[in-house]
Design a protein around this motif. Structure first.
Motif, PDB file in Angstrom:
ATOM      1  N   ARG A  34      -2.458  -1.023  -3.724  1.00  0.00           N
ATOM      2  CA  ARG A  34      -3.446  -0.088  -3.183  1.00  0.00           C
ATOM      3  C   ARG A  34      -2.787   1.265  -2.937  1.00  0.00           C
ATOM      4  O   ARG A  34      -1.578   1.332  -2.694  1.00  0.00           O
ATOM      5  CB  ARG A  34      -4.016  -0.605  -1.851  1.00  0.00           C
TER       6      ARG A  34
ATOM      7  N   THR B 249       0.841  -1.186   0.000  1.00  0.00           N
ATOM      8  CA  THR B 249       0.000   0.000   0.000  1.00  0.00           C
ATOM      9  C   THR B 249       0.880   1.241   0.000  1.00  0.00           C
ATOM     10  O   THR B 249       1.788   1.378   0.829  1.00  0.00           O
ATOM     11  CB  THR B 249      -0.904   0.031   1.248  1.00  0.00           C
TER      12      THR B 249
ATOM     13  N   ARG C 283     -13.093  12.114  -2.900  1.00  0.00           N
ATOM     14  CA  ARG C 283     -14.200  11.251  -2.505  1.00  0.00           C
ATOM     15  C   ARG C 283     -15.191  11.110  -3.672  1.00  0.00           C
ATOM     16  O   ARG C 283     -15.649  10.001  -3.989  1.00  0.00           O
ATOM     17  CB  ARG C 283     -14.890  11.856  -1.279  1.00  0.00           C
TER      18      ARG C 283
ATOM     19  N   LYS D  73     -13.687   8.943  -6.524  1.00  0.00           N
ATOM     20  CA  LYS D  73     -13.742   7.510  -6.232  1.00  0.00           C
ATOM     21  C   LYS D  73     -15.155   6.960  -6.382  1.00  0.00           C
ATOM     22  O   LYS D  73     -15.353   5.857  -6.909  1.00  0.00           O
ATOM     23  CB  LYS D  73     -13.225   7.246  -4.813  1.00  0.00           C
TER      24      LYS D  73
ATOM     25  N   THR E  96      -9.159   9.536   2.463  1.00  0.00           N
ATOM     26  CA  THR E  96      -9.384   9.937   3.847  1.00  0.00           C
ATOM     27  C   THR E  96      -9.186  11.434   4.022  1.00  0.00           C
ATOM     28  O   THR E  96      -8.568  12.104   3.189  1.00  0.00           O
ATOM     29  CB  THR E  96      -8.444   9.183   4.813  1.00  0.00           C
TER      30      THR E  96
ATOM     31  N   VAL F 268      -3.500   5.134  -0.723  1.00  0.00           N
ATOM     32  CA  VAL F 268      -4.285   5.923   0.226  1.00  0.00           C
ATOM     33  C   VAL F 268      -4.062   7.392  -0.105  1.00  0.00           C
ATOM     34  O   VAL F 268      -2.927   7.887  -0.064  1.00  0.00           O
ATOM     35  CB  VAL F 268      -3.868   5.645   1.679  1.00  0.00           C
TER      36      VAL F 268
ATOM     37  N   THR G  99      -8.199   4.227  -1.327  1.00  0.00           N
ATOM     38  CA  THR G  99      -8.804   4.675  -0.073  1.00  0.00           C
ATOM     39  C   THR G  99      -8.631   6.183   0.018  1.00  0.00           C
ATOM     40  O   THR G  99      -7.520   6.698  -0.184  1.00  0.00           O
ATOM     41  CB  THR G  99      -8.136   4.009   1.143  1.00  0.00           C
TER      42      THR G  99
END
Length: 286
Positions: free
Chosen positions: A68, A45, A83, A86, A182, A70, A180
């Protein structure tokens, strides 16, 4: 010990991010790919605590250099964009093809950017994207390309190629399950992922010089010191850091390996800037 790196230039790099960022790090793709491979992180990741345009992260993801990624950003508008990207890439693509590229629309999107609910990710995210693509140098608090009277050499649509941008969102959507997004404090994210053996953290915080005009979340000296304390405390985890080449970096990271590199930098004018990369002790460098 500091050395100069010559292998960060003259390489093809994938351009995936829909955002324009002054000093964006997509150009570091060849160097980051090399670090990922050298440290056997291709199934791991890749984490960006201060993602911004996330150009390097997306390049590594879509070329399958990492499994992956982040993407973290504390700015609520930038977070809303990622956001929405995605979760609603298809909707954004529709808006790209239908939105007007005019000063009137720019003013409307600016108002949305300033007043939209922080949790209306699509509305706020698209307004953030619109301003990023139509503002001078992509700076969110700047004015439109060509000026409000559109008398400049370039007009408001100069950086808004509908087909190219739509294709970038389509490509990102193919990998959405591996992303991901955040909206948390960068230090907290570093502490979380530094405990994971398969994580590579790339910290690209607001820089010491000119940061106030380029980023909405600028760093104070205390922020820079806190980041250094955090990263130095996890020196045995896998991380790297980039900064502008100023004396403070050598002072804050005196016990870490450092490497100079050059990047083309665009904010009001194109220049080549010397920057510095700092490495954790556990990273193997070729």
């Amino acid at each position: 010990m500091t050395k100069t790196s010559a292998d960060m230039r003259h390489h093809k790099k994938p351009i995936i991010s829909p955002l324009r960022y002054p000093g964006g790090k997509a150009a570091l793709y060849p160097r980051l790919r090399e670090i990922v491979r050298t440290n056997s992180m291709t199934s791991g990741t890749y984490v960006e605590p201060y993602a911004g345009g996330a150009g390097a992260a997306l390049g590594l993801l879509v070329t399958d250099q990492v499994r992956r990624i982040v993407i973290n950003d504390l700015d609520p508008a930038v977070y809303a964009f990622w956001r929405a990207t995605k979760e609603n890439a298809a909707e954004i693509s529709k808006l790209i093809h239908s939105v007007d590229l005019t000063v009137r629309e720019w003013s409307r999107q600016k108002e949305i950017y300033l007043t939209a609910p922080r949790d209306d990710y699509l509305k706020l995210g698209f307004a953030t994207f619109y301003l990023n693509r139509t503002n001078r140098s992509g700076v969110l608090n700047g004015g439109p390309i060509g000026g409000m009277d559109q008398t400049g050499k370039y007009k408001i649509d100069a950086r808004f190629n509908r087909e190219t941008l739509s294709e970038r969102f389509r490509l990102i959507s193919l990998h959405a399950k591996r992303i991901t997004v955040t909206n948390t404090d960068g230090l907290a994210l570093i502490k979380k992922y530094s405990k994971m053996d398969d994580a590579l953290i790339y910290a690209d915080p607001p820089y010491f010089e000119k940061a106030g005009s380029l980023y909405l979340n600028s760093f104070t000296d205390a922020h820079h010191a806190a980041l250094a304390k955090c990263l130095n405390s996890v020196k045995d985890s896998k991380w790297l850091l980039t900064y502008d080449n100023v004396p403070q970096v050598a002072n804050l990271y005196s016990d870490r390996r450092r490497e100079l590199f050059s990047l083309n930098y665009s904010a009001h004018r194109v220049t080549k800037a010397n920057e510095i990369m700092v490495f954790s002790d556990s990273l193997t460098l070729s």
